[in-house]
Design a protein around this motif. Structure first.
Motif, PDB file in Angstrom:
ATOM      1  N   ALA A   1     -20.063 -25.696  -3.503  1.00  0.00           N
ATOM      2  CA  ALA A   1     -20.714 -24.399  -3.293  1.00  0.00           C
ATOM      3  C   ALA A   1     -22.135 -24.398  -3.844  1.00  0.00           C
ATOM      4  O   ALA A   1     -23.049 -23.812  -3.246  1.00  0.00           O
ATOM      5  CB  ALA A   1     -19.890 -23.290  -3.950  1.00  0.00           C
ATOM      6  N   VAL A   2     -22.342 -25.054  -4.990  1.00  0.00           N
ATOM      7  CA  VAL A   2     -23.690 -25.148  -5.575  1.00  0.00           C
ATOM      8  C   VAL A   2     -24.612 -25.912  -4.626  1.00  0.00           C
ATOM      9  O   VAL A   2     -25.749 -25.505  -4.371  1.00  0.00           O
ATOM     10  CB  VAL A   2     -23.645 -25.860  -6.946  1.00  0.00           C
ATOM     11  CG1 VAL A   2     -25.047 -26.025  -7.512  1.00  0.00           C
ATOM     12  CG2 VAL A   2     -22.784 -25.083  -7.922  1.00  0.00           C
ATOM     13  N   ILE A   3     -24.106 -27.016  -4.089  1.00  0.00           N
ATOM     14  CA  ILE A   3     -24.904 -27.850  -3.185  1.00  0.00           C
ATOM     15  C   ILE A   3     -25.234 -27.098  -1.897  1.00  0.00           C
ATOM     16  O   ILE A   3     -26.384 -27.099  -1.431  1.00  0.00           O
ATOM     17  CB  ILE A   3     -24.133 -29.153  -2.866  1.00  0.00           C
ATOM     18  CG1 ILE A   3     -23.981 -30.002  -4.142  1.00  0.00           C
ATOM     19  CG2 ILE A   3     -24.858 -29.955  -1.781  1.00  0.00           C
ATOM     20  CD1 ILE A   3     -23.016 -31.164  -3.994  1.00  0.00           C
ATOM     21  N   ALA A   4     -24.220 -26.446  -1.323  1.00  0.00           N
ATOM     22  CA  ALA A   4     -24.423 -25.720  -0.061  1.00  0.00           C
ATOM     23  C   ALA A   4     -25.423 -24.581  -0.235  1.00  0.00           C
ATOM     24  O   ALA A   4     -26.297 -24.370   0.616  1.00  0.00           O
ATOM     25  CB  ALA A   4     -23.085 -25.185   0.446  1.00  0.00           C
ATOM     26  N   GLU A   5     -25.309 -23.850  -1.337  1.00  0.00           N
ATOM     27  CA  GLU A   5     -26.217 -22.730  -1.565  1.00  0.00           C
ATOM     28  C   GLU A   5     -27.654 -23.214  -1.737  1.00  0.00           C
ATOM     29  O   GLU A   5     -28.592 -22.612  -1.192  1.00  0.00           O
ATOM     30  CB  GLU A   5     -25.791 -21.946  -2.792  1.00  0.00           C
ATOM     31  CG  GLU A   5     -26.724 -20.768  -3.073  1.00  0.00           C
ATOM     32  CD  GLU A   5     -26.452 -20.103  -4.403  1.00  0.00           C
ATOM     33  OE1 GLU A   5     -25.734 -19.091  -4.411  1.00  0.00           O
ATOM     34  OE2 GLU A   5     -26.947 -20.606  -5.444  1.00  0.00           O
ATOM     35  N   ASP A   6     -27.833 -24.285  -2.472  1.00  0.00           N
ATOM     36  CA  ASP A   6     -29.192 -24.763  -2.720  1.00  0.00           C
ATOM     37  C   ASP A   6     -29.868 -25.183  -1.421  1.00  0.00           C
ATOM     38  O   ASP A   6     -31.081 -25.000  -1.261  1.00  0.00           O
ATOM     39  CB  ASP A   6     -29.165 -25.935  -3.713  1.00  0.00           C
ATOM     40  CG  ASP A   6     -30.539 -26.211  -4.301  1.00  0.00           C
ATOM     41  OD1 ASP A   6     -30.992 -25.410  -5.150  1.00  0.00           O
ATOM     42  OD2 ASP A   6     -31.164 -27.199  -3.894  1.00  0.00           O
ATOM     43  N   ARG A   7     -29.104 -25.717  -0.497  1.00  0.00           N
ATOM     44  CA  ARG A   7     -29.670 -26.110   0.792  1.00  0.00           C
ATOM     45  C   ARG A   7     -30.139 -24.883   1.570  1.00  0.00           C
ATOM     46  O   ARG A   7     -31.125 -24.945   2.304  1.00  0.00           O
ATOM     47  CB  ARG A   7     -28.636 -26.896   1.594  1.00  0.00           C
ATOM     48  CG  ARG A   7     -28.441 -28.318   1.066  1.00  0.00           C
ATOM     49  CD  ARG A   7     -27.315 -29.047   1.744  1.00  0.00           C
ATOM     50  NE  ARG A   7     -27.171 -30.403   1.222  1.00  0.00           N
ATOM     51  CZ  ARG A   7     -26.100 -31.167   1.395  1.00  0.00           C
ATOM     52  NH1 ARG A   7     -25.070 -30.700   2.087  1.00  0.00           N
ATOM     53  NH2 ARG A   7     -26.047 -32.381   0.886  1.00  0.00           N
ATOM     54  N   GLU A   8     -29.430 -23.777   1.417  1.00  0.00           N
ATOM     55  CA  GLU A   8     -29.810 -22.546   2.096  1.00  0.00           C
ATOM     56  C   GLU A   8     -31.148 -22.007   1.579  1.00  0.00           C
ATOM     57  O   GLU A   8     -31.911 -21.382   2.314  1.00  0.00           O
ATOM     58  CB  GLU A   8     -28.728 -21.483   1.913  1.00  0.00           C
ATOM     59  CG  GLU A   8     -27.430 -21.778   2.657  1.00  0.00           C
ATOM     60  CD  GLU A   8     -26.401 -20.692   2.453  1.00  0.00           C
ATOM     61  OE1 GLU A   8     -26.735 -19.677   1.807  1.00  0.00           O
ATOM     62  OE2 GLU A   8     -25.269 -20.852   2.929  1.00  0.00           O
ATOM     63  N   TYR A   9     -31.414 -22.249   0.285  1.00  0.00           N
ATOM     64  CA  TYR A   9     -32.639 -21.727  -0.342  1.00  0.00           C
ATOM     65  C   TYR A   9     -33.795 -22.723  -0.274  1.00  0.00           C
ATOM     66  O   TYR A   9     -34.862 -22.451  -0.798  1.00  0.00           O
ATOM     67  CB  TYR A   9     -32.370 -21.377  -1.803  1.00  0.00           C
ATOM     68  CG  TYR A   9     -31.707 -20.031  -1.997  1.00  0.00           C
ATOM     69  CD1 TYR A   9     -32.464 -18.884  -2.248  1.00  0.00           C
ATOM     70  CD2 TYR A   9     -30.330 -19.901  -1.920  1.00  0.00           C
ATOM     71  CE1 TYR A   9     -31.860 -17.652  -2.427  1.00  0.00           C
ATOM     72  CE2 TYR A   9     -29.706 -18.666  -2.098  1.00  0.00           C
ATOM     73  CZ  TYR A   9     -30.482 -17.549  -2.343  1.00  0.00           C
ATOM     74  OH  TYR A   9     -29.881 -16.328  -2.520  1.00  0.00           O
TER      75      TYR A   9
END
Length: 337
Positions: free
Chosen positions: A39-47
């Motif tokens: 979830a941390v990795i996926a969110e950072d890609r969104e930002y």
């Protein structure tokens, strides 16, 4: 006979392929669950394309952070994105691999706050929370195995690479729903907590006026596991190599435990390691009061005051209750801000 051998061979081959797929790709199922590294990795890609985003403020720790930090209070008190990454029994050896894994996956970390859990410093590297095996790739698991194999056996290998997480995969829709209702941005948002009965019985017997005797020639890390000390230093170096600001935090312990000589010596020895590494940290008010007044601790950034004599704020001697973690995190956010 040949037919039986052929069927068995095909079955084994299919099983091996399924195991390999699970070990490498099951992590992608966890991207939408607000808990863990995927979830941390996926969110950072969104930002990634947001010019105003400086990265995530990440809190990595054990159940001390899962039970001790309130994500809503962090969001209210600190700027930017905040995320709590916690696993049961998380120790420095595993935390180093977690941090390395996130960096290798291009997660931008604005500030890293690490759990100052003394209990993890006295044991050899191990994994207490097998959920992490469902959230990572094969390479990560091999690194973990390399850390623990000296104390592990075939059953541990089987659990890590074959059986771990299978129950969650079989009940994935249910787990996904439950996890999303219990966690938010890695923080435990459940308002229920079980209290250890033995802890309740001991509360009435606690002598809150007890004071520890003076320290005597304590050395940094004396009595700690050498590998864990080494990984604390590796975590700090990894942060410096990647220009990540790092700070350690001690969460409150119930007073009977927090002012025991054994615990106060351990937290002081932990502090001395951080002093050697020129790394900043925050202590609880109780621990700071227990440290010799003539001790030179230039990297102690401050203390977080919290009433650790109230049993209602704890579910056991080392874990905060929902009400306790909210009050503590509000104080912590104010100090950090």
């Amino acid at each position: 006979m040949k037919k039986i051998v052929k069927v068995v061979t095909i079955a084994v081959a299919i099983a091996l392929v399924l195991i390999a797929i699970k070990n490498e790709y099951a992590r992608f199922l966890m991207q939408d669950v607000s808990y863990g590294m995927p979830a941390v990795i996926a969110e950072d890609r969104e930002y990634r394309d947001n010019a105003d985003d400086q990265g995530v403020t990440l809190f990595i720790g054990s159940s001390m952070f899962r039970q001790g930090l309130d994500i809503y209070s962090l969001e209210q008190g600190l700027d930017g994105r905040n995320y709590i990454l916690s696993y049961n029994g998380n120790d420095p050896a595993l935390e180093y691999l977690e941090l390395e894994y996130l960096i290798d996956n291009d997660v931008r970390i604005a500030h890293l706050y690490m759990d100052m859990y003394t209990g993890s410093m006295i044991k050899s590297p191990w994994v207490s929370d097998d959920l992490i095996f469902l959230q990572t790739d094969t390479e990560f698991k091999l690194k973990v195995w390399n850390n623990i194999k000296a104390d592990a056996g075939f059953s541990d290998f089987w659990e890590m690479f074959v059986s771990s997480g299978n129950d969650l995969l079989l009940s994935w829709p249910v787990y996904n729903t439950v996890a999303s209702s219990v966690f938010y941005r890695g923080g435990n948002i459940s308002q229920t907590a079980s209290v250890n009965g033995e802890f309740q019985e001991n509360v009435a017997k606690d002598n809150n006026t007890y004071l520890a005797s003076p320290y005597e020639d304590l050395e940094p890390g004396d009595g700690f596991n050498d590998e864990q000390i080494s990984y604390i230093r590796k975590i700090i170096k990894l942060c410096r190599d990647n220009e990540i600001e790092i700070t350690f935090i001690e969460t409150p312990k119930y007073i009977s435990y927090g002012i025991s000589r054994e615990y106060m010596e351990m937290i002081y020895k932990f502090a001395l390691i951080l002093e050697e590494e020129n790394t900043q940290y925050y202590l609880s008010g109780t621990s700071k009061a227990s440290i010799p007044t003539d001790a030179k601790l230039p990297h102690l950034k401050g203390t977080v005051e919290f009433d650790n004599s109230k049993a209602d704020y704890f579910i056991d001697p080392i874990h905060l209750s929902p009400s306790g973690r909210t009050l503590y995190t509000q104080e912590l956010a104010e100090v950090l801000d």
